[in-house]
Design a protein around this motif. Structure first.
Motif, PDB file in Angstrom:
ATOM      1  N   GLY A   8      -4.487   8.284   3.980  1.00  0.00           N
ATOM      2  CA  GLY A   8      -5.633   7.580   4.545  1.00  0.00           C
ATOM      3  C   GLY A   8      -6.073   6.384   3.712  1.00  0.00           C
ATOM      4  N   ASP A   9      -5.741   6.432   2.427  1.00  0.00           N
ATOM      5  CA  ASP A   9      -6.118   5.326   1.556  1.00  0.00           C
ATOM      6  C   ASP A   9      -5.375   4.040   1.907  1.00  0.00           C
ATOM      7  N   PHE A  10      -4.260   4.197   2.616  1.00  0.00           N
ATOM      8  CA  PHE A  10      -3.466   3.022   2.970  1.00  0.00           C
ATOM      9  C   PHE A  10      -3.779   2.518   4.372  1.00  0.00           C
ATOM     10  N   ALA A  11      -4.620   3.234   5.084  1.00  0.00           N
ATOM     11  CA  ALA A  11      -4.908   2.848   6.465  1.00  0.00           C
ATOM     12  C   ALA A  11      -6.151   1.966   6.538  1.00  0.00           C
ATOM     13  N   ALA A  12      -6.147   1.092   7.526  1.00  0.00           N
ATOM     14  CA  ALA A  12      -7.336   0.267   7.739  1.00  0.00           C
ATOM     15  C   ALA A  12      -8.436   1.153   8.300  1.00  0.00           C
ATOM     16  N   GLU A  13      -9.653   0.838   7.935  1.00  0.00           N
ATOM     17  CA  GLU A  13     -10.755   1.686   8.379  1.00  0.00           C
ATOM     18  C   GLU A  13     -11.039   1.518   9.862  1.00  0.00           C
ATOM     19  N   SER A  14     -10.885   0.318  10.342  1.00  0.00           N
ATOM     20  CA  SER A  14     -11.119   0.078  11.762  1.00  0.00           C
ATOM     21  C   SER A  14     -10.411  -1.206  12.146  1.00  0.00           C
ATOM     22  N   GLU A  15     -10.458  -1.530  13.437  1.00  0.00           N
ATOM     23  CA  GLU A  15      -9.824  -2.753  13.902  1.00  0.00           C
ATOM     24  C   GLU A  15     -10.340  -3.956  13.133  1.00  0.00           C
ATOM     25  N   GLY A  16      -9.450  -4.879  12.855  1.00  0.00           N
ATOM     26  CA  GLY A  16      -9.855  -6.103  12.183  1.00  0.00           C
ATOM     27  C   GLY A  16      -9.889  -5.974  10.669  1.00  0.00           C
ATOM     28  N   GLN A  17      -9.696  -4.748  10.155  1.00  0.00           N
ATOM     29  CA  GLN A  17      -9.747  -4.550   8.711  1.00  0.00           C
ATOM     30  C   GLN A  17      -8.373  -4.782   8.100  1.00  0.00           C
ATOM     31  N   TYR A  18      -7.808  -5.880   8.372  1.00  0.00           N
ATOM     32  CA  TYR A  18      -6.539  -6.208   7.725  1.00  0.00           C
ATOM     33  C   TYR A  18      -6.434  -7.712   7.577  1.00  0.00           C
ATOM     34  N   ARG A  19      -5.563  -8.103   6.674  1.00  0.00           N
ATOM     35  CA  ARG A  19      -5.315  -9.527   6.526  1.00  0.00           C
ATOM     36  C   ARG A  19      -3.862  -9.809   6.880  1.00  0.00           C
ATOM     37  N   LEU A  20      -3.638 -10.999   7.361  1.00  0.00           N
ATOM     38  CA  LEU A  20      -2.268 -11.402   7.685  1.00  0.00           C
ATOM     39  C   LEU A  20      -1.547 -11.801   6.414  1.00  0.00           C
ATOM     40  N   LEU A  59      -5.483  -5.972  16.909  1.00  0.00           N
ATOM     41  CA  LEU A  59      -4.400  -5.005  17.090  1.00  0.00           C
ATOM     42  C   LEU A  59      -4.864  -3.637  16.592  1.00  0.00           C
ATOM     43  N   PRO A  60      -4.704  -2.574  17.401  1.00  0.00           N
ATOM     44  CA  PRO A  60      -5.108  -1.245  16.933  1.00  0.00           C
ATOM     45  C   PRO A  60      -4.392  -0.897  15.634  1.00  0.00           C
ATOM     46  N   THR A  61      -5.131  -0.378  14.692  1.00  0.00           N
ATOM     47  CA  THR A  61      -4.538  -0.110  13.378  1.00  0.00           C
ATOM     48  C   THR A  61      -4.079   1.338  13.209  1.00  0.00           C
ATOM     49  N   LEU A  65       3.038   0.629  15.764  1.00  0.00           N
ATOM     50  CA  LEU A  65       3.324  -0.798  15.583  1.00  0.00           C
ATOM     51  C   LEU A  65       2.648  -1.323  14.326  1.00  0.00           C
ATOM     52  N   PHE A  66       1.391  -0.944  14.137  1.00  0.00           N
ATOM     53  CA  PHE A  66       0.677  -1.428  12.952  1.00  0.00           C
ATOM     54  C   PHE A  66       1.325  -0.886  11.680  1.00  0.00           C
ATOM     55  N   GLN A  67       1.745   0.382  11.753  1.00  0.00           N
ATOM     56  CA  GLN A  67       2.413   0.965  10.578  1.00  0.00           C
ATOM     57  C   GLN A  67       3.684   0.186  10.239  1.00  0.00           C
ATOM     58  N   GLU A  68       4.416  -0.162  11.306  1.00  0.00           N
ATOM     59  CA  GLU A  68       5.653  -0.918  11.071  1.00  0.00           C
ATOM     60  C   GLU A  68       5.329  -2.288  10.460  1.00  0.00           C
ATOM     61  N   LEU A  69       4.292  -2.934  11.018  1.00  0.00           N
ATOM     62  CA  LEU A  69       3.910  -4.252  10.501  1.00  0.00           C
ATOM     63  C   LEU A  69       3.460  -4.163   9.045  1.00  0.00           C
ATOM     64  N   GLN A  70       2.810  -3.080   8.728  1.00  0.00           N
ATOM     65  CA  GLN A  70       2.347  -2.905   7.346  1.00  0.00           C
ATOM     66  C   GLN A  70       3.528  -2.581   6.427  1.00  0.00           C
ATOM     67  N   ALA A  71       4.401  -1.707   6.902  1.00  0.00           N
ATOM     68  CA  ALA A  71       5.551  -1.324   6.073  1.00  0.00           C
ATOM     69  C   ALA A  71       6.458  -2.520   5.792  1.00  0.00           C
ATOM     70  N   LYS A  72       6.524  -3.432   6.755  1.00  0.00           N
ATOM     71  CA  LYS A  72       7.395  -4.601   6.581  1.00  0.00           C
ATOM     72  C   LYS A  72       6.639  -5.813   6.034  1.00  0.00           C
ATOM     73  N   HIS A  73       5.411  -5.601   5.627  1.00  0.00           N
ATOM     74  CA  HIS A  73       4.622  -6.641   4.954  1.00  0.00           C
ATOM     75  C   HIS A  73       4.282  -7.835   5.845  1.00  0.00           C
TER      76      HIS A  73
END
Lengths: 487, 101
Positions: A8-20, A59-61, A65-73
């Motif tokens: 859970g520490d690696f997951a975004a808390e909610s939508e929009g909680q990520y940076r490109l 994008l739903p976090t 798909l989001f996991q893949e996007l995060q794993a691939k940076h």
């Protein structure tokens, strides 16, 4: 205390909680699907709506798909620098071989040839003109130059003309290079590019004893090969096949490879050509487009087919190779393999045409029979047509420093680097592609070329898209491509 | 065959417009004039270009403009990180004599 943080520490808390994180995107097809890639060469395919959502941070976090996007940076939701550090590390890994510098050294030991192929890329001289042979003195100076390269691996490839027509210089270079290498201790290898028509047992015994690989030409079945590669006696195919069998007996099956060139006669015959390779026991084929140099231009062989025709030929070929593998026949296509290694692994084969910075000079050099040094094989072909733009100097008169720091080498490398070339800088396929300043200079008159008009760009983009689409639509092909990438 | 389109520079950047036009430079030539925040683009097609061909090109051009706008956003948002990644990746290569690896 747990060694690892909770997921859970690696997951975004909610939508929009990520940076490109930095990425490029290009259309994959006309179904609004896009390829996204980053500097590390990781890629994903998204629909246009998903892409828009990604950038809009809607994008739903919590999905795959989001996991893949995060794993691939492509995104980072942790707020830390881990993604940045990993991306930098992966990019550095992809580029690490650049520091090795020039590993491939091609020596044109003669321009003479017994064939008169209309598409010949080397503007061959007739067989009886002995002054087109490299001398032993120049061969020694060439070796002086080669061993100045800091590369831990040195491969010396003998080319022609028909290289075996100057076998004595080949023998001298191999023995002398090995003698010198007792001091330099490089990983030293040799390849003789030959049509094998004049190969004697003595030559093949020497290759066997000294570990010289053989690379020959096989354009397809008898009718195509003989049409493409005429020689007195009209028996080029028979000589090639006999030569391949004899060479295998001497140096071993896996040390004999073949190259084909696509001509107008090849179009529509790709299955026949691949079948010929299978029949002759090859496990790979390089479906090669005709280079727009040398006699190919003089005889207008290059105008014999369009880039779109070649792309159709290529796709039909790879489709057929996939079907052969599906039916248990092991054969791979080498151009696809080079690209797939770049797409699916952190490695790069160092294929000169698909490198940026361009591989000319810094990955491969060619030494002509007269000691002239060229930035690539294609650069030498241009010179045979009277264009000496990429002539870097001569081993007899110029120092290593003078040649390797020559503006004739540094300017095209500097100007053509893809991350700053118009259209390449925003292309999702840039990590898999390359700069080819010699091609673009030869065809379009400048080192970069306008990419919308570049057949180099058209061919590569079509190939990248085809390979990605294939992996998405055919699980067997995807598995096969991973095997090719990891060989 | 000449065709004019107007692009509001409050919506799309001039850079995005130029990048879009560049991508179509194998099918048309273009000239841009800016007047009161509007880019007026004169697009010239070859004399053999059919109305259908022109229509398809213009459709694709509009899509490309949207893509370039999106690229613009990604580029601006990630510029600092991109520079950081590149500086990390290309630092301490040992290519400079006194630099530690």
């Amino acid at each position: 205390m747990s060694r690892f943080k909770e997921i859970g520490d690696f997951a975004a808390e909610s939508e929009g909680q990520y940076r490109l994180l930095p990425f490029r995107f290009s259309a994959l097809n006309d179904r609004d699907e896009y390829v996204l890639s980053n500097a590390a060469g990781e890629f994903v395919v998204l629909h246009r709506v998903q892409l828009q959502n990604l950038v809009d941070k809607t994008l739903p976090t919590d999905g795959e798909l989001f996991q893949e996007l995060q794993a691939k940076h492509f995104v980072d939701s942790t707020g830390g620098n881990l993604s940045v550090d990993l991306l930098a590390l992966k990019l550095r890994t992809r580029l690490h071989r650049l520091a090795d510098f020039t590993g491939l050294h091609m020596i044109v030991v003669t321009l003479r040839c017994d064939h008169s192929c209309p598409y010949c890329q080397v503007s061959r001289q007739t067989e009886d003109r002995a002054h087109y042979d490299m001398s032993v003195e120049l061969a020694d100076k060439t070796l002086d130059f080669i061993f100045r390269s800091p590369s831990p691996a040195i491969k010396i490839e003998f080319q022609g003309g028909e290289s075996l027509l100057n076998f004595e210089v080949i023998r001298h270079i191999v023995l002398e290079a090995k003698r010198r290498n007792q001091t330099y201790k490089r990983n030293l290898g040799f390849v003789a590019a030959t049509n094998l028509s004049v190969a004697t047992d003595e030559m093949l015994e020497f290759f066997s004893a000294e570990g010289v690989d053989v690379s020959t030409s096989l354009d397809g079945p008898r009718d195509i090969h003989n049409k493409n590669r005429p020689r007195p006696g009209k028996n080029s195919y028979e000589k090639a096949i006999a030569g391949i069998h004899r060479a295998r007996e001497f140096v071993g099956k896996d040390r004999v490879s073949a190259l084909m060139t696509t001509t107008e006669a090849s179009l529509g015959r790709v299955k026949d050509i691949i079948d010929e390779y299978v029949r002759q026991g090859f496990h790979g084929i390089f479906l090669r487009k005709l280079s727009p140099y040398g006699f190919a231009v003089k005889t207008d062989a290059i105008g014999a087919y369009t880039i779109d025709e070649w792309i159709d030929f290529y796709k039909d070929g790879v489709d057929y190779i996939i079907e052969l593998n599906r039916n248990g026949v092991r054969i791979q296509e080498f151009f696809a393999s080079v690209i797939l290694k770049k797409m699916l692994t952190s490695e790069d084969t160092g294929f000169v045409d698909l490198m940026s910075p361009a591989g000319i000079g810094i990955k491969a050099l060619i030494y002509n029979y007269d000691g002239s040094v060229y930035a690539s094989d294609e650069a030498r072909m241009l010179a045979e047509m009277g264009d000496h733009t990429f002539r870097l100097g001569n081993v007899a008169t110029d120092s290593y420093e003078t040649i390797m720091l020559s503006p004739a080498l540094l300017d095209p490398i500097d100007q053509s680097i893809t991350v700053s070339a118009p259209m390449c800088d925003e292309c999702a396929f840039e990590p898999y592609c390359g700069a080819d300043p010699v091609f673009h200079h030869g065809i379009y008159g400048d080192f970069v070329g306008r990419k919308p008009e570049s057949s180099f760009c058209t061919r590569n983009m079509a190939t990248f898209r085809y390979l990605i689409e294939k992996m998405r639509s055919d699980p067997f092909a995807k598995g096969l491509f991973y095997q090719w990438a990891n060989r | 065959v000449e065709h004019k389109i107007e692009v509001d520079l409050n919506v799309y950047s001039l850079d995005a417009l130029k990048r879009s036009l560049y991508r179509f430079s194998d099918r048309l030539s273009s000239f841009i004039q800016v007047d009161s925040g509007v880019a007026i683009c004169t697009l010239t097609f070859g004399s053999t270009a059919s109305p259908e061909f022109i229509s398809v090109v213009l459709d694709n051009f509009r899509k490309e403009l949207l893509d370039q706008d999106l690229r613009d956003r990604v580029r601006k948002e990630t510029e600092a990180v991109r520079n950081l990644i590149l500086s990390h990746a290309l630092s301490k290569t040992g290519l400079i004599g006194d630099e530690s690896i």
